[in-house]
Design an enzyme around this catalytic site. Structure first.
Site, PDB file in Angstrom:
ATOM      1  N   VAL A  78       5.407  -0.484   2.831  1.00  0.00           N
ATOM      2  CA  VAL A  78       4.340  -0.789   3.644  1.00  0.00           C
ATOM      3  C   VAL A  78       3.154  -1.515   2.765  1.00  0.00           C
ATOM      4  O   VAL A  78       2.881  -1.436   1.979  1.00  0.00           O
ATOM      5  CB  VAL A  78       3.427   0.769   4.181  1.00  0.00           C
ATOM      6  CG1 VAL A  78       2.476   0.513   4.973  1.00  0.00           C
ATOM      7  CG2 VAL A  78       4.676   1.621   4.615  1.00  0.00           C
ATOM      8  N   ILE A 135       0.686  -1.145   0.153  1.00  0.00           N
ATOM      9  CA  ILE A 135      -0.090   0.046  -0.029  1.00  0.00           C
ATOM     10  C   ILE A 135       0.779   1.214   0.155  1.00  0.00           C
ATOM     11  O   ILE A 135       0.578   2.329  -0.202  1.00  0.00           O
ATOM     12  CB  ILE A 135      -1.090   0.043   1.233  1.00  0.00           C
ATOM     13  CG1 ILE A 135      -0.249  -0.192   2.482  1.00  0.00           C
ATOM     14  CG2 ILE A 135      -2.219  -0.883   0.916  1.00  0.00           C
ATOM     15  CD1 ILE A 135      -1.101  -0.089   3.734  1.00  0.00           C
ATOM     16  N   GLY A 136       2.169   1.027   0.045  1.00  0.00           N
ATOM     17  CA  GLY A 136       3.035   2.385   0.143  1.00  0.00           C
ATOM     18  C   GLY A 136       4.462   1.954   0.182  1.00  0.00           C
ATOM     19  O   GLY A 136       4.922   0.959   0.466  1.00  0.00           O
ATOM     20  N   GLU A 137       5.082   3.148  -0.197  1.00  0.00           N
ATOM     21  CA  GLU A 137       6.712   2.623  -0.233  1.00  0.00           C
ATOM     22  C   GLU A 137       7.529   3.953   0.132  1.00  0.00           C
ATOM     23  O   GLU A 137       7.160   5.141  -0.505  1.00  0.00           O
ATOM     24  CB  GLU A 137       7.190   1.951  -1.608  1.00  0.00           C
ATOM     25  CG  GLU A 137       8.633   1.911  -1.522  1.00  0.00           C
ATOM     26  CD  GLU A 137       9.205   0.826  -2.808  1.00  0.00           C
ATOM     27  OE1 GLU A 137      10.483   0.690  -3.027  1.00  0.00           O
ATOM     28  OE2 GLU A 137       8.154   0.577  -3.483  1.00  0.00           O
ATOM     29  N   GLY A 156      11.851   5.607   0.905  1.00  0.00           N
ATOM     30  CA  GLY A 156      13.195   5.030   0.735  1.00  0.00           C
ATOM     31  C   GLY A 156      13.657   4.163   1.886  1.00  0.00           C
ATOM     32  O   GLY A 156      14.678   3.404   1.713  1.00  0.00           O
ATOM     33  N   GLY A 196      11.508   2.051   3.643  1.00  0.00           N
ATOM     34  CA  GLY A 196      10.627   0.614   4.049  1.00  0.00           C
ATOM     35  C   GLY A 196       9.387   0.588   2.950  1.00  0.00           C
ATOM     36  O   GLY A 196       8.919   1.622   2.286  1.00  0.00           O
ATOM     37  N   ASP A 210       9.564  16.329  13.070  1.00  0.00           N
ATOM     38  CA  ASP A 210       9.162  16.349  11.761  1.00  0.00           C
ATOM     39  C   ASP A 210       7.520  16.320  11.466  1.00  0.00           C
ATOM     40  O   ASP A 210       7.089  15.474  10.775  1.00  0.00           O
ATOM     41  CB  ASP A 210       9.722  15.130  11.021  1.00  0.00           C
ATOM     42  CG  ASP A 210       9.983  15.385   9.239  1.00  0.00           C
ATOM     43  OD1 ASP A 210       9.943  16.303   8.898  1.00  0.00           O
ATOM     44  OD2 ASP A 210      10.067  14.243   8.817  1.00  0.00           O
ATOM     45  N   LYS A 226       5.076  -2.059   8.192  1.00  0.00           N
ATOM     46  CA  LYS A 226       6.192  -1.426   7.298  1.00  0.00           C
ATOM     47  C   LYS A 226       7.585  -2.174   7.537  1.00  0.00           C
ATOM     48  O   LYS A 226       7.780  -2.707   8.718  1.00  0.00           O
ATOM     49  CB  LYS A 226       6.590  -0.089   8.095  1.00  0.00           C
ATOM     50  CG  LYS A 226       7.714   0.740   7.521  1.00  0.00           C
ATOM     51  CD  LYS A 226       8.160   1.707   8.105  1.00  0.00           C
ATOM     52  CE  LYS A 226       7.121   2.929   8.327  1.00  0.00           C
ATOM     53  NZ  LYS A 226       7.720   4.003   8.860  1.00  0.00           N
TER      54      LYS A 226
END
Length: 316
Positions: A103, A95-97, A99, A101, A213, A118
């Site tokens: 996910v 579902i996501g990426e 630099g 990890g 952050d 992750k």
């Protein structure tokens, strides 16, 4: 400003050694910025044409090797789909990426619930700083129980030795995507979002954790029952923890800068000591952006943004 600068992914601290191959245009003002204290000064006198050519060949070889490693890593991670992690989580889809990890959405069998997992990229496993930052995220969030903070269910290693974090699965949209689509928010809605971020950070600060952050990328809006715009604060991967030995509780080095230029406090911008007030400043920047549709300071270069946070008055 004798510094070495790395631009890192807003989601997962993407340490870019070569040009990003994705099609999405990356805005450097929204990237997590890491400026490490300089360890040496380089001087330039004369460089022969042959030396430049040799360096270009070496650079090209490094780029090709990096791209090949990324391709192989994507293949390895696709192989996780359908597999079990730690005998408890069945990986369903990516579902996501970032630099650092990848996910996945997964199913926790013994609890019969969806989770987000992750997994640290294989190519990052040899980088001890990245590995420690990945662990730091799990350690920081494991101390936090507030409903407005992302919850961690498990942390460990896959059967192949890759580090993973299992977190609650969220259904909704990131604040960044909401602002991109809607441009601005009504004052009442913006206040509701900001108050929830503050509630999350109140617990973190009470436990000596500074996020460092905060930005729309790390604020997620989801629905909980009948309540909409329920906030979850994400990504404590560059958090600063105060524990028994403060020197070992954070990855910050003397003279180093962590944060995202558009949302960084003046003290972050000049690598001064950072405490909970830097998080409050970032929330103020986000609130300004939610109400006006733009950040208080805009510039083409990250360095220019840092200087503006330090020197310029907030525009009215």
């Amino acid at each position: 400003w004798s510094r070495r600068v790395q631009l890192m992914s807003s989601n997962d601290d993407n340490e870019l050694g070569v040009a990003d191959t994705s099609t999405e245009v990356v805005d450097p003002k929204e990237e997590t910025l890491v400026v490490e204290a300089a360890t040496e000064t380089n001087t330039f006198d004369e460089t022969r044409e042959s030396e430049i050519a040799g360096e270009n060949i070496d650079l090209k070889a490094k780029i090709l090797a990096k791209l090949e490693a990324k391709k192989n890593d994507e293949t390895d991670h696709d192989a996780l789909i359908g597999q079990e992690i730690a005998g408890r989580f069945t990986v369903m889809k990516r579902i996501g990426e970032g630099g650092m990890g990848v996910v996945y959405k997964a199913r926790q069998k013994n609890m019969d619930r969806d989770v987000a997992i992750k997994v640290l990229l294989a190519e990052m496993a040899a980088n001890k700083t990245v590995e420690k930052r990945f662990y730091l995220e799990a350690l920081a969030v494991s101390k936090l129980k507030h409903p407005n903070t992302i919850q961690i269910h498990d942390f460990g290693e896959t059967e192949k030795g890759q580090l993973y974090i299992a977190m609650e699965f969220l259904d909704g949209s990131g604040l960044k995507d909401v602002l991109k689509e809607e441009k601005t928010m009504a004052a009442k809605r913006a206040a509701k979002v900001s108050v929830q971020i503050l509630r999350s950070l109140r617990e973190a600060h009470a436990k000596g954790i500074v996020h460092r952050d905060l930005k729309p990328d790390n604020v997620f809006l989801c629905s909980v029952g009948d309540e909409v715009d329920f906030v979850k604060v994400l990504d404590f991967g560059v958090a600063k923890l105060k524990e028994g030995d403060e020197n070992n509780a954070t990855l910050t080095k003397t003279g180093a800068i962590f944060g995202t230029p558009r949302y960084m406090s003046p003290e972050q911008s000049v690598s001064a000591n950072v405490d909970h007030r830097s998080d409050l400043y970032a929330i103020g920047v986000m609130l300004y952006e939610m109400l006006t549709g733009r950040a208080p300071f805009e510039a083409e270069m990250p360095l220019s943004l840092l200087i503006m946070h330090v020197q310029d008055p907030v525009p009215m």
